[in-house]
Enzyme design. Structure first.
Site, PDB file in Angstrom:
ATOM      1  N   ASN A 179       0.808  -1.236   0.000  1.00  0.00           N
ATOM      2  CA  ASN A 179       0.000   0.000   0.000  1.00  0.00           C
ATOM      3  C   ASN A 179       0.835   1.278   0.000  1.00  0.00           C
ATOM      4  O   ASN A 179       0.393   2.306   0.515  1.00  0.00           O
ATOM      5  CB  ASN A 179      -0.961   0.024   1.210  1.00  0.00           C
ATOM      6  N   ARG A 180       2.037   1.200  -0.522  1.00  0.00           N
ATOM      7  CA  ARG A 180       2.967   2.351  -0.574  1.00  0.00           C
ATOM      8  C   ARG A 180       3.366   2.852   0.821  1.00  0.00           C
ATOM      9  O   ARG A 180       3.896   3.949   0.967  1.00  0.00           O
ATOM     10  CB  ARG A 180       2.407   3.554  -1.374  1.00  0.00           C
TER      11      ARG A 180
END
Ligand SMILES: Cc1cc2nc3c(=O)[nH]c(=O)nc-3n(C[C@H](O)[C@H](O)[C@H](O)COP(=O)(O)O)c2cc1C
Length: 201
Positions: A179-180
Protein backbone atom coordinates in the site's frame (compact mmCIF):
# COMPACT_ATOMS: atom_id res chain seq x y z
CA UNK A 1 6.78 -8.72 -0.57
CA UNK A 2 9.80 -8.48 1.70
CA UNK A 3 9.71 -8.12 5.47
CA UNK A 4 9.47 -4.54 6.68
CA UNK A 5 12.11 -2.57 8.46
CA UNK A 6 11.40 -1.50 12.03
CA UNK A 7 13.38 0.76 14.34
CA UNK A 8 14.25 -2.30 16.41
CA UNK A 9 15.83 -3.98 13.36
CA UNK A 10 18.21 -1.11 12.75
CA UNK A 11 21.77 -1.12 13.95
CA UNK A 12 22.74 2.13 15.71
CA UNK A 13 25.63 2.38 13.28
CA UNK A 14 24.53 3.00 9.67
CA UNK A 15 27.73 1.49 8.29
CA UNK A 16 26.89 -1.81 10.01
CA UNK A 17 23.31 -1.48 8.76
CA UNK A 18 24.64 -0.86 5.22
CA UNK A 19 26.93 -3.87 5.56
CA UNK A 20 23.90 -6.07 6.35
CA UNK A 21 21.96 -4.93 3.30
CA UNK A 22 25.03 -5.01 1.07
CA UNK A 23 25.66 -8.59 2.21
CA UNK A 24 22.07 -9.53 1.30
CA UNK A 25 22.59 -7.97 -2.15
CA UNK A 26 25.98 -9.58 -2.79
CA UNK A 27 24.87 -13.01 -1.58
CA UNK A 28 21.78 -12.96 -3.80
CA UNK A 29 22.33 -13.64 -7.47
CA UNK A 30 22.10 -9.93 -8.35
CA UNK A 31 23.89 -8.50 -11.37
CA UNK A 32 26.49 -5.97 -10.14
CA UNK A 33 25.10 -5.33 -6.64
CA UNK A 34 27.87 -2.77 -6.08
CA UNK A 35 26.60 -0.49 -8.88
CA UNK A 36 25.34 2.87 -7.62
CA UNK A 37 24.16 6.13 -9.08
CA UNK A 38 26.48 8.96 -8.18
CA UNK A 39 25.14 12.52 -8.28
CA UNK A 40 27.44 15.51 -8.32
CA UNK A 41 26.76 19.15 -9.11
CA UNK A 42 28.56 22.22 -10.36
CA UNK A 43 29.04 25.01 -7.79
CA UNK A 44 26.06 26.84 -9.31
CA UNK A 45 23.86 23.79 -8.84
CA UNK A 46 23.60 21.99 -12.21
CA UNK A 47 23.38 18.30 -11.26
CA UNK A 48 24.83 15.35 -13.17
CA UNK A 49 24.53 11.65 -12.61
CA UNK A 50 26.23 8.39 -13.62
CA UNK A 51 26.77 4.81 -12.51
CA UNK A 52 29.99 3.85 -10.72
CA UNK A 53 31.03 0.79 -8.76
CA UNK A 54 31.50 0.73 -4.99
CA UNK A 55 34.95 -0.72 -4.34
CA UNK A 56 35.25 -0.32 -0.56
CA UNK A 57 33.36 1.03 2.42
CA UNK A 58 34.01 1.44 6.10
CA UNK A 59 33.57 4.11 8.79
CA UNK A 60 35.64 6.54 6.75
CA UNK A 61 33.24 6.35 3.82
CA UNK A 62 32.28 4.85 0.46
CA UNK A 63 34.98 4.52 -2.21
CA UNK A 64 34.82 4.48 -6.01
CA UNK A 65 37.49 4.93 -8.68
CA UNK A 66 37.54 7.15 -11.71
CA UNK A 67 39.45 9.52 -13.93
CA UNK A 68 40.40 12.73 -12.09
CA UNK A 69 39.73 14.81 -15.23
CA UNK A 70 36.24 13.41 -15.87
CA UNK A 71 33.12 15.51 -15.51
CA UNK A 72 32.28 13.97 -12.14
CA UNK A 73 35.81 14.66 -10.88
CA UNK A 74 35.75 18.26 -12.11
CA UNK A 75 32.46 18.78 -10.32
CA UNK A 76 33.72 17.15 -7.13
CA UNK A 77 36.90 19.24 -7.14
CA UNK A 78 34.82 22.43 -7.47
CA UNK A 79 32.00 21.32 -5.16
CA UNK A 80 33.09 18.43 -2.95
CA UNK A 81 29.62 17.16 -2.10
CA UNK A 82 27.82 14.24 -3.68
CA UNK A 83 24.99 11.76 -3.30
CA UNK A 84 24.94 8.02 -3.90
CA UNK A 85 21.97 5.81 -4.60
CA UNK A 86 21.90 2.03 -4.40
CA UNK A 87 18.77 0.40 -5.77
CA UNK A 88 18.36 -3.31 -5.15
CA UNK A 89 15.16 -3.89 -7.08
CA UNK A 90 14.92 -7.59 -6.20
CA UNK A 91 14.80 -6.70 -2.50
CA UNK A 92 12.57 -3.66 -3.02
CA UNK A 93 15.24 -1.63 -1.24
CA UNK A 94 17.18 1.54 -1.81
CA UNK A 95 19.89 3.29 0.16
CA UNK A 96 20.55 7.00 -0.28
CA UNK A 97 23.77 8.52 0.95
CA UNK A 98 24.87 12.16 1.00
CA UNK A 99 28.19 13.52 2.10
CA UNK A 100 31.44 15.23 1.38
CA UNK A 101 33.97 13.81 -1.03
CA UNK A 102 37.75 13.73 -1.03
CA UNK A 103 40.45 11.85 -2.94
CA UNK A 104 41.74 8.64 -1.44
CA UNK A 105 45.51 8.49 -0.85
CA UNK A 106 47.78 7.52 -3.74
CA UNK A 107 48.88 4.33 -1.96
CA UNK A 108 45.25 3.20 -1.66
CA UNK A 109 44.53 4.01 -5.32
CA UNK A 110 47.67 2.18 -6.36
CA UNK A 111 46.67 -0.93 -4.41
CA UNK A 112 43.32 -1.00 -6.16
CA UNK A 113 44.78 -0.15 -9.59
CA UNK A 114 47.29 -3.00 -9.24
CA UNK A 115 44.41 -5.43 -8.58
CA UNK A 116 42.67 -4.56 -11.87
CA UNK A 117 42.97 -6.67 -15.03
CA UNK A 118 45.85 -5.54 -17.27
CA UNK A 119 43.44 -4.48 -20.04
CA UNK A 120 41.58 -2.18 -17.63
CA UNK A 121 44.88 -0.68 -16.46
CA UNK A 122 45.87 0.09 -20.05
CA UNK A 123 42.37 1.37 -20.76
CA UNK A 124 42.68 3.87 -17.91
CA UNK A 125 45.87 5.23 -19.52
CA UNK A 126 44.29 5.85 -22.90
CA UNK A 127 40.93 7.39 -22.08
CA UNK A 128 40.59 11.09 -21.39
CA UNK A 129 37.27 10.31 -19.78
CA UNK A 130 34.40 12.69 -20.57
CA UNK A 131 36.37 14.61 -23.26
CA UNK A 132 35.29 14.48 -26.91
CA UNK A 133 37.07 11.78 -28.93
CA UNK A 134 37.22 11.80 -32.73
CA UNK A 135 36.48 8.14 -33.33
CA UNK A 136 36.46 4.64 -31.88
CA UNK A 137 39.52 3.97 -34.04
CA UNK A 138 41.54 6.65 -32.22
CA UNK A 139 40.73 4.99 -28.90
CA UNK A 140 41.80 1.59 -30.18
CA UNK A 141 45.03 3.02 -31.61
CA UNK A 142 45.78 4.67 -28.26
CA UNK A 143 45.19 1.31 -26.55
CA UNK A 144 47.58 -0.51 -28.89
CA UNK A 145 50.26 2.13 -28.53
CA UNK A 146 50.01 2.07 -24.69
CA UNK A 147 50.21 -1.71 -24.82
CA UNK A 148 53.47 -1.45 -26.78
CA UNK A 149 54.79 1.28 -24.50
CA UNK A 150 54.34 -0.82 -21.36
CA UNK A 151 55.37 -4.12 -22.92
CA UNK A 152 55.41 -6.84 -20.30
CA UNK A 153 56.33 -4.49 -17.44
CA UNK A 154 54.24 -3.33 -14.53
CA UNK A 155 51.73 -0.63 -15.47
CA UNK A 156 52.08 2.47 -13.28
CA UNK A 157 49.13 4.29 -11.76
CA UNK A 158 48.24 7.25 -14.00
CA UNK A 159 48.46 10.50 -12.02
CA UNK A 160 45.04 11.40 -13.46
CA UNK A 161 43.30 8.30 -12.09
CA UNK A 162 42.30 7.20 -8.59
CA UNK A 163 39.68 6.94 -5.92
CA UNK A 164 37.26 9.22 -4.18
CA UNK A 165 35.74 8.60 -0.77
CA UNK A 166 32.33 9.95 0.14
CA UNK A 167 32.20 10.56 3.86
CA UNK A 168 28.50 10.34 4.80
CA UNK A 169 26.50 12.93 6.69
CA UNK A 170 23.12 11.35 5.90
CA UNK A 171 22.18 7.75 5.07
CA UNK A 172 18.65 6.58 4.40
CA UNK A 173 17.41 3.00 4.23
CA UNK A 174 14.21 2.48 2.26
CA UNK A 175 12.26 -0.76 2.28
CA UNK A 176 9.25 -1.14 0.01
CA UNK A 177 6.01 -2.21 1.73
CA UNK A 178 2.40 -2.89 0.80
CA UNK A 179 0.00 0.00 0.00
CA UNK A 180 2.97 2.35 -0.57
CA UNK A 181 3.45 2.50 3.21
CA UNK A 182 7.16 1.97 2.77
CA UNK A 183 9.60 1.97 5.66
CA UNK A 184 12.15 4.78 5.59
CA UNK A 185 14.76 5.53 8.23
CA UNK A 186 17.33 8.25 7.99
CA UNK A 187 20.55 8.52 9.96
CA UNK A 188 21.81 12.08 10.40
CA UNK A 189 25.37 12.73 11.52
CA UNK A 190 25.45 14.39 14.95
CA UNK A 191 28.94 14.90 16.33
CA UNK A 192 30.50 11.46 16.59
CA UNK A 193 27.14 9.69 16.50
CA UNK A 194 23.98 9.43 14.46
CA UNK A 195 20.39 10.51 15.03
CA UNK A 196 17.86 8.08 13.59
CA UNK A 197 14.32 8.97 12.57
CA UNK A 198 11.52 7.39 10.59
CA UNK A 199 10.35 9.32 7.54
CA UNK A 200 6.94 9.22 5.90
CA UNK A 201 7.01 7.24 2.68
C1 LIG B 1 27.61 -0.70 -14.47
C2 LIG B 1 28.52 0.49 -14.69
C3 LIG B 1 29.61 0.67 -13.87
C4 LIG B 1 30.47 1.76 -14.05
N1 LIG B 1 31.50 1.95 -13.17
C5 LIG B 1 32.30 3.04 -13.29
C6 LIG B 1 33.31 3.30 -12.32
O1 LIG B 1 33.47 2.59 -11.30
N2 LIG B 1 34.09 4.40 -12.51
C7 LIG B 1 33.92 5.24 -13.58
O2 LIG B 1 34.67 6.21 -13.70
N3 LIG B 1 32.94 5.02 -14.49
C8 LIG B 1 32.13 3.95 -14.37
N4 LIG B 1 31.12 3.73 -15.29
C9 LIG B 1 30.95 4.73 -16.39
C10 LIG B 1 30.20 5.95 -15.82
O3 LIG B 1 28.83 5.66 -15.65
C11 LIG B 1 30.37 7.22 -16.67
O4 LIG B 1 29.92 7.00 -17.97
C12 LIG B 1 31.81 7.71 -16.72
O5 LIG B 1 32.45 7.57 -15.46
C13 LIG B 1 31.87 9.16 -17.16
O6 LIG B 1 31.08 9.92 -16.28
P1 LIG B 1 31.21 11.52 -16.15
O7 LIG B 1 31.39 12.08 -17.55
O8 LIG B 1 29.94 11.96 -15.50
O9 LIG B 1 32.41 11.78 -15.29
C14 LIG B 1 30.24 2.67 -15.12
C15 LIG B 1 29.13 2.49 -15.94
C16 LIG B 1 28.28 1.42 -15.73
C17 LIG B 1 27.05 1.28 -16.61
Amino acid sequence: MYAGLSRADLHEDPIVQFERWFKDATEAPLHTPNALSLATATPDGMPSLRTVLLKAFDHKGFVFYTNYASRKAREIEANPRAAMLFHWLEFDRQVKIQGTVSRVGVAESLRYFASRPRGSQIGAWCSQQSSPVGSRQLLEQAFESMKRRFGEGEIPLPEFWGGYRLSPIRIEFWQGRENRLHDRFEYLREGEGWRIQRLAP
